[in-house]
Design a protein around this motif. Structure first.
Motif, PDB file in Angstrom:
ATOM      1  N   THR A 370       0.815  -1.219   0.000  1.00  0.00           N
ATOM      2  CA  THR A 370       0.000   0.000   0.000  1.00  0.00           C
ATOM      3  C   THR A 370       0.841   1.258   0.000  1.00  0.00           C
ATOM      4  O   THR A 370       0.317   2.357  -0.246  1.00  0.00           O
ATOM      5  CB  THR A 370      -0.937   0.016   1.222  1.00  0.00           C
ATOM      6  OG1 THR A 370      -0.150  -0.095   2.417  1.00  0.00           O
ATOM      7  CG2 THR A 370      -1.936  -1.134   1.154  1.00  0.00           C
ATOM      8  N   ALA A 371       2.139   1.133   0.290  1.00  0.00           N
ATOM      9  CA  ALA A 371       3.016   2.302   0.292  1.00  0.00           C
ATOM     10  C   ALA A 371       3.120   2.875  -1.116  1.00  0.00           C
ATOM     11  O   ALA A 371       3.312   2.139  -2.098  1.00  0.00           O
ATOM     12  CB  ALA A 371       4.397   1.929   0.807  1.00  0.00           C
ATOM     13  N   THR A 372       3.020   4.177  -1.209  1.00  0.00           N
ATOM     14  CA  THR A 372       3.080   4.848  -2.506  1.00  0.00           C
ATOM     15  C   THR A 372       4.497   5.260  -2.879  1.00  0.00           C
ATOM     16  O   THR A 372       4.756   5.614  -4.027  1.00  0.00           O
ATOM     17  CB  THR A 372       2.176   6.093  -2.497  1.00  0.00           C
ATOM     18  OG1 THR A 372       2.565   6.953  -1.413  1.00  0.00           O
ATOM     19  CG2 THR A 372       0.715   5.687  -2.317  1.00  0.00           C
ATOM     20  N   SER A 373       5.399   5.250  -1.918  1.00  0.00           N
ATOM     21  CA  SER A 373       6.814   5.524  -2.201  1.00  0.00           C
ATOM     22  C   SER A 373       7.653   4.872  -1.117  1.00  0.00           C
ATOM     23  O   SER A 373       7.142   4.429  -0.084  1.00  0.00           O
ATOM     24  CB  SER A 373       7.083   7.028  -2.246  1.00  0.00           C
ATOM     25  OG  SER A 373       6.952   7.596  -0.957  1.00  0.00           O
ATOM     26  N   ARG A 375       9.380   2.075  -1.239  1.00  0.00           N
ATOM     27  CA  ARG A 375       9.261   0.618  -1.094  1.00  0.00           C
ATOM     28  C   ARG A 375      10.653  -0.015  -1.007  1.00  0.00           C
ATOM     29  O   ARG A 375      11.656   0.549  -1.429  1.00  0.00           O
ATOM     30  CB  ARG A 375       8.468   0.059  -2.264  1.00  0.00           C
ATOM     31  CG  ARG A 375       7.020   0.560  -2.283  1.00  0.00           C
ATOM     32  CD  ARG A 375       6.273   0.091  -3.500  1.00  0.00           C
ATOM     33  NE  ARG A 375       6.133  -1.371  -3.500  1.00  0.00           N
ATOM     34  CZ  ARG A 375       5.571  -2.050  -4.510  1.00  0.00           C
ATOM     35  NH1 ARG A 375       5.126  -1.418  -5.579  1.00  0.00           N
ATOM     36  NH2 ARG A 375       5.465  -3.366  -4.432  1.00  0.00           N
ATOM     37  N   ASP A 419       5.836   6.151   2.362  1.00  0.00           N
ATOM     38  CA  ASP A 419       4.620   6.953   2.430  1.00  0.00           C
ATOM     39  C   ASP A 419       3.407   6.105   2.102  1.00  0.00           C
ATOM     40  O   ASP A 419       3.476   5.187   1.271  1.00  0.00           O
ATOM     41  CB  ASP A 419       4.664   8.123   1.429  1.00  0.00           C
ATOM     42  CG  ASP A 419       5.333   9.357   1.993  1.00  0.00           C
ATOM     43  OD1 ASP A 419       5.304   9.521   3.222  1.00  0.00           O
ATOM     44  OD2 ASP A 419       5.897  10.135   1.202  1.00  0.00           O
ATOM     45  N   GLY A 420       2.316   6.396   2.753  1.00  0.00           N
ATOM     46  CA  GLY A 420       1.022   5.853   2.359  1.00  0.00           C
ATOM     47  C   GLY A 420       0.671   4.482   2.893  1.00  0.00           C
ATOM     48  O   GLY A 420      -0.411   3.964   2.601  1.00  0.00           O
ATOM     49  N   GLY A 421       1.553   3.854   3.681  1.00  0.00           N
ATOM     50  CA  GLY A 421       1.190   2.547   4.230  1.00  0.00           C
ATOM     51  C   GLY A 421       2.336   1.583   4.299  1.00  0.00           C
ATOM     52  O   GLY A 421       3.474   1.952   4.618  1.00  0.00           O
ATOM     53  N   THR A 423       5.081  -1.471   3.153  1.00  0.00           N
ATOM     54  CA  THR A 423       5.898  -2.097   2.120  1.00  0.00           C
ATOM     55  C   THR A 423       6.532  -3.355   2.700  1.00  0.00           C
ATOM     56  O   THR A 423       7.034  -3.342   3.826  1.00  0.00           O
ATOM     57  CB  THR A 423       6.978  -1.142   1.572  1.00  0.00           C
ATOM     58  OG1 THR A 423       7.790  -1.856   0.629  1.00  0.00           O
ATOM     59  CG2 THR A 423       7.846  -0.560   2.670  1.00  0.00           C
ATOM     60  N   ASN A 503       6.300   0.315   7.742  1.00  0.00           N
ATOM     61  CA  ASN A 503       4.964   0.901   7.641  1.00  0.00           C
ATOM     62  C   ASN A 503       4.974   2.383   8.000  1.00  0.00           C
ATOM     63  O   ASN A 503       5.602   2.797   8.973  1.00  0.00           O
ATOM     64  CB  ASN A 503       3.985   0.181   8.570  1.00  0.00           C
ATOM     65  CG  ASN A 503       2.548   0.572   8.303  1.00  0.00           C
ATOM     66  OD1 ASN A 503       2.039   0.331   7.211  1.00  0.00           O
ATOM     67  ND2 ASN A 503       1.882   1.155   9.286  1.00  0.00           N
ATOM     68  N   ASP A 504       4.266   3.156   7.191  1.00  0.00           N
ATOM     69  CA  ASP A 504       3.977   4.554   7.488  1.00  0.00           C
ATOM     70  C   ASP A 504       2.512   4.611   7.896  1.00  0.00           C
ATOM     71  O   ASP A 504       1.624   4.595   7.055  1.00  0.00           O
ATOM     72  CB  ASP A 504       4.239   5.420   6.256  1.00  0.00           C
ATOM     73  CG  ASP A 504       3.667   6.827   6.399  1.00  0.00           C
ATOM     74  OD1 ASP A 504       3.637   7.327   7.535  1.00  0.00           O
ATOM     75  OD2 ASP A 504       3.242   7.399   5.379  1.00  0.00           O
ATOM     76  N   THR A 507       0.027  10.165  10.340  1.00  0.00           N
ATOM     77  CA  THR A 507      -0.257  11.186   9.345  1.00  0.00           C
ATOM     78  C   THR A 507       1.000  11.969   9.015  1.00  0.00           C
ATOM     79  O   THR A 507       1.634  12.560   9.880  1.00  0.00           O
ATOM     80  CB  THR A 507      -1.334  12.147   9.865  1.00  0.00           C
ATOM     81  OG1 THR A 507      -2.495  11.384  10.201  1.00  0.00           O
ATOM     82  CG2 THR A 507      -1.688  13.188   8.818  1.00  0.00           C
TER      83      THR A 507
END
Length: 523
Positions: A370-373, A375, A419-421, A423, A503-504, A507
């Motif tokens: 779910t991570a957008t960056s 990884r 970011d975003g979750g 990896t 994990n991120d 917020t």
């Protein structure tokens, strides 16, 4: 009273020991020490929590601190009612074998009128319950070691409290090894009906340990001539004060090993495989005693000064603890310390899987990330800094490559962080041998700014089970390679994949992580 002493005029005696012929010697690598904690004040007892960290008691301060590799010691309790003096104070500690359910910690300490054993939880450390009192106290010979045996019973060593008559008096709790239920009551199968006394005739026992087969051993301080290692049997009489060392008296059990008091003064003990490790105070070394017989030898002679304790960690490491600030040593600036040593290579420490990430061995990222960056990648990372602190390390723990989140950072903090979750990166399949102890070791870091929280983390998982975890916090943490271990024995005989996750979860938090030098060994 005249002591019956050994007729042999040697300074070291080893006698044959009955033990399983198939037992193997411990293989500990003493060339790879790691300081777990420093700056402690007269540490005395050590016990492991289920997460692999350890609780350490300090004799005079009455503090219990939690120590773990890569972190500073943290005070987690201060035991009330401790009256330090001479060799007395807060001594042994033990962790309940059912800690996950009851959260109990046990402590042996000197009080105003006696030595006693209390239990409590770390959530309410001042709310202690006395489970055994009336153990004789003195400025010397207070015993003090606590340990749970493989039978689930609590064992305690007591000294003769500078009164030799206590040791042969079954009605006295001095000069004994005691055996109790976890609530302090007497088990019905104890050798002296209704009494916690398990063995008698001891001067000052400070080391208790068991083999994998359940055989108990104890280390004991002699007076002027012989220190001892004894094989412990229920109801056994070990001779003090009538006998010191090997006495040839059929009423008493002879030790399996004796040393001159200048060579040993043995305190805490641990057993790994068929080797008993005895921490020597006056002898300033670590003795190795094979429980299958033969002559002992020693390591670390003078390296760390006075050694108070040796402990076998769940992951196969051997931990030692110094006692140079007890008034009888010469402390260094780092004392007192807790140091650990890893399992060695070769027999008893063979490598099952190893990856230093210098070549591609087939780790794969999860397509469901779910991570957008940021990884996970294998490669040579770029460094980023924030307010003078390194956040993404530009170095590896060894070689040129590691596993890293957001390898190409462009030297700008946050440019390619997680970011975003979540990896995840997975190892190739690893077939583990059956019926053996397995230890995972690796180097890792988790770095973040002060906008992180415990929702940010670095984890290692096996078959859906978390075996290692490091959580974020609302404090900036710089990147720093730290060694880590996990016990994989529960997965013996299975084919597994290691899952490394970052994990991120907070917020707009900033999270960087790395892993290097992954190794699984069997022992």
């Amino acid at each position: 009273m005249v002591l019956i002493r050994t007729l042999l005029a040697t300074t070291l005696i080893a006698t044959a020991i009955q033990a399983p012929a198939h037992a193997a010697p411990a293989n500990i690598d003493f060339t790879r020490p790691e300081v777990v904690a420093s700056g402690l004040q007269i540490p005395w007892g050590l016990a492991f929590l289920p997460d692999g960290s350890a609780l350490v008691s300090e004799r005079n301060s009455a503090r219990i601190v939690q120590v773990r590799p890569g972190s500073a010691p943290v005070e987690v309790a201060r035991v009330p009612g401790v009256v330090p003096g001479g060799e007395g104070g807060l001594l042994g500690i033990a962790v309940s074998p059912t800690y996950a359910q009851d959260r109990f910690v046990y402590a042996y300490h000197t009080a105003a009128s006696d030595n006693r054993i209390v239990r409590f939880t770390l959530a309410s450390p001042t709310a202690t319950t006395v489970i055994r009192s009336g153990i004789p106290k003195s400025s010397i010979h207070n015993g003090g070691r606590l340990a749970f045996g493989p039978d689930g019973m609590l064992y305690a060593s007591t000294g003769d409290a500078n009164n030799t008559g206590n040791a042969q008096n079954v009605q006295s709790l001095g000069g004994k090894i005691l055996r109790m239920r976890p609530d302090g009551t007497v088990p019905p199968d104890n050798p002296f009906g209704g009494s916690p006394v398990y063995t008698l005739g001891h001067r000052n026992v400070q080391g208790l340990a068991w083999t994998a087969a359940g055989q108990m051993y104890a280390t004991e301080f002699g007076q002027n001539t012989w220190d001892e290692v004894n094989q412990i049997v229920a109801g056994g009489n070990y001779g003090w004060p009538i006998v010191e060392g090997n006495g040839g008296d059929p009423r008493f059990r002879n030790p399996i090993v004796t040393w001159s008091t200048s060579e040993a003064s043995p305190s805490g003990a641990a057993i790994i495989a068929d080797t008993l490790f005895a921490a020597a105070l006056r002898g300033t070394r670590l003795w190795r005693v094979s429980v299958t017989g033969g002559s002992p030898d020693s390591v670390l002679r003078g390296t760390y000064g006075r050694l108070r304790h040796a402990a076998a960690a769940p992951d196969g490491y051997l931990w030692i603890m110094t006692s140079n600030r007890d008034g009888r040593g010469t402390p260094s600036a780092q004392d007192d310390r807790v140091v650990r040593f890893p399992p060695g290579g070769g027999p008893g420490g063979e490598t099952v899987f190893e990856d230093d990430f210098e070549t591609d061995k087939g780790w794969t990222t999860d397509p469901g990330d779910t991570a957008t960056s940021g990884r996970w990648e294998r490669g040579d990372p770029e460094q980023t800094t924030n307010a003078g602190a390194v956040i993404q390390l530009g170095t590896t723990a060894g070689g040129a490559n590691d596993l890293v989140t957001g390898r190409t950072a462009g030297a700008q903090v946050g440019a390619n962080d997680v970011d975003g979750g979540l990896t995840t990166i997975r190892s190739p399949q690893i077939t583990l041998p059956a019926a053996t102890r397995l230890t995972l070791s690796f180097s890792a870091y988790l770095a973040h700014l002060n906008n992180a929280s415990s929702a940010d983390y670095l984890r290692v998982r096996v078959a859906g089970t978390t075996v290692f975890e490091r959580l974020g916090s609302a404090t900036q943490v710089a990147g720093s390679w730290q060694p880590a271990t996990a016990d994989l024995t529960a997965f013996a005989g299975q084919t597994i994949q290691l899952e490394v996750q970052a994990n991120d979860g907070a917020t707009a938090s900033l999270v960087e992580a790395g892993v290097d030098n992954v190794r699984i060994t069997k022992s």
